[in-house]
Design a protein around this motif. Structure first.
Motif, mmCIF file in Angstrom:
data_model
loop_
_atom_site.group_PDB
_atom_site.id
_atom_site.type_symbol
_atom_site.label_atom_id
_atom_site.label_comp_id
_atom_site.label_asym_id
_atom_site.label_seq_id
_atom_site.Cartn_x
_atom_site.Cartn_y
_atom_site.Cartn_z
ATOM 1 N N ALA A 19 0.825 -1.210 0.000
ATOM 2 C CA ALA A 19 0.000 0.000 0.000
ATOM 3 C C ALA A 19 0.858 1.258 0.000
ATOM 4 C CB ALA A 19 -0.937 -0.009 1.204
ATOM 5 N N LEU A 20 1.965 1.246 0.764
ATOM 6 C CA LEU A 20 2.831 2.430 0.808
ATOM 7 C C LEU A 20 3.549 2.668 -0.522
ATOM 8 C CD1 LEU A 20 4.433 2.173 4.379
ATOM 9 C CD2 LEU A 20 2.687 3.783 3.578
ATOM 10 N N MET A 21 3.701 1.619 -1.319
ATOM 11 C CA MET A 21 4.277 1.782 -2.656
ATOM 12 C C MET A 21 3.211 2.201 -3.670
ATOM 13 S SD MET A 21 7.066 -1.325 -3.046
ATOM 14 C CE MET A 21 5.810 -2.604 -2.964
ATOM 15 N N HIS A 22 2.011 2.497 -3.160
ATOM 16 C CA HIS A 22 0.893 2.921 -4.008
ATOM 17 C C HIS A 22 0.519 1.837 -5.017
ATOM 18 C CE1 HIS A 22 1.657 7.499 -3.164
ATOM 19 N NE2 HIS A 22 1.521 6.778 -2.055
ATOM 20 N N PHE A 23 0.654 0.582 -4.572
ATOM 21 C CA PHE A 23 0.253 -0.572 -5.386
ATOM 22 C C PHE A 23 0.965 -0.587 -6.737
ATOM 23 C CE2 PHE A 23 -3.170 0.470 -2.491
ATOM 24 C CZ PHE A 23 -3.431 -0.752 -1.891
ATOM 25 N N MET A 24 2.215 -0.148 -6.746
ATOM 26 C CA MET A 24 3.025 -0.201 -7.960
ATOM 27 C C MET A 24 3.133 -1.660 -8.411
ATOM 28 S SD MET A 24 6.692 1.676 -8.551
ATOM 29 C CE MET A 24 5.992 3.197 -7.872
ATOM 30 N N LEU A 25 2.815 -1.932 -9.647
ATOM 31 C CA LEU A 25 2.513 -3.284 -10.095
ATOM 32 C C LEU A 25 3.663 -4.273 -9.878
ATOM 33 C CD1 LEU A 25 0.395 -5.087 -11.345
ATOM 34 C CD2 LEU A 25 1.270 -4.462 -13.606
ATOM 35 N N LEU A 26 4.827 -4.017 -10.474
ATOM 36 C CA LEU A 26 5.902 -4.999 -10.426
ATOM 37 C C LEU A 26 6.406 -5.256 -9.011
ATOM 38 C CD1 LEU A 26 7.871 -6.902 -11.772
ATOM 39 C CD2 LEU A 26 9.366 -4.947 -12.262
ATOM 40 N N PRO A 27 6.793 -4.246 -8.231
ATOM 41 C CA PRO A 27 7.270 -4.545 -6.880
ATOM 42 C C PRO A 27 6.190 -5.134 -5.978
ATOM 43 C CG PRO A 27 7.097 -2.175 -7.209
ATOM 44 C CD PRO A 27 6.917 -2.806 -8.543
ATOM 45 N N SER A 28 4.928 -4.765 -6.193
ATOM 46 C CA SER A 28 3.847 -5.313 -5.370
ATOM 47 C C SER A 28 3.659 -6.806 -5.639
ATOM 48 C CB SER A 28 2.541 -4.558 -5.645
ATOM 49 O OG SER A 28 2.645 -3.214 -5.260
#
Length: 230
Positions: free
Chosen positions: A88-97
């Protein structure tokens, strides 16, 4: 005070190594995403504590517990909840999530199977939802090339670490099975092959004979007063 079972302590040590590698490399992945979303200083401080301090705290708490396996399973649930928070803190960035979700699922599955994975997955989802509510579910699915490069160490090294640990367990089980088979076939006092070995060998030869093998000969020897020898 009861001494913790040896195998439980081995589990704690094995998970400690994997957690140290995974969170160390994972902090690189998360850091790249935090740069892109412009995270606040508190997020950076927590990333430092989670990536480099938490593995040692989790290891010490499980190692000193009277029930190290149960303590380690609790630590793994915490790992998953914190992983959901970072998504969530990564704003749901696709690849790292997706990478975090996959890597956090691999080690849970290897430790406790699908039922344990369901528990840790629930904790991850809960951590994701609570953090998302606090941040307004901000979303930045597209990541830059920097984030892609930052994902590579975790993507390559962590699966290799898990595979290495799994291979070591397989070798250990194979060695133990070979030892058990040897014990079941030999007499503990004399070291000679026991009756079950010869019965199995006889059954194998009789089956080979029935399939059209060469002439079979059975030689039986009786030793008088064998109890005196015994």
């Amino acid at each position: 005070m009861n001494t913790p079972p040896y195998e439980d302590l081995r589990l704690v040590e094995r998970v400690h190594v994997l957690r140290t590698i995974g969170l160390g490399l994972g902090s690189i992945t998360v850091a790249a995403a935090l740069i892109e979303v412009g995270a606040n200083p508190l997020s950076w401080l927590f990333l430092l504590l989670h990536g480099w301090v938490w593995p040692q705290l989790a290891w010490q708490s499980a190692r000193r517990s009277t029930q190290p396996r149960a303590a380690e399973r609790r630590n793994l649930i915490i790992d998953s909840a914190l992983g959901g928070m970072w998504i969530a803190l990564m704003h749901f960035m696709l690849l790292p999530s997706v990478l975090l979700f996959t890597m956090l699922s691999m080690d849970k599955l290897s430790v406790g199977g699908w039922r344990f994975l369901a528990r840790t997955g629930t904790a991850m989802l809960l951590g994701m939802l609570l953090t998302g509510l606090a941040t307004g579910f901000a979303q930045s699915p597209q990541g830059s090339l920097l984030t892609v490069y930052a994902c590579l160490p975790l993507l390559v090294v962590y699966p290799l670490a898990i595979s290495t640990a799994s291979y070591a367990l397989v070798r250990k089980v194979r060695t133990q099975n070979a030892r058990l088979e040897q014990l079941s076939r030999t007499d503990a006092l004399t070291g000679l092959l026991n009756r079950s070995h010869w019965e199995e060998l006889l059954a194998r030869e009789m089956e080979r004979f029935r399939r059209g093998g060469p002439t079979a000969t059975l030689l039986m020897i009786d030793t008088d007063r064998f109890k005196d020898i015994n």
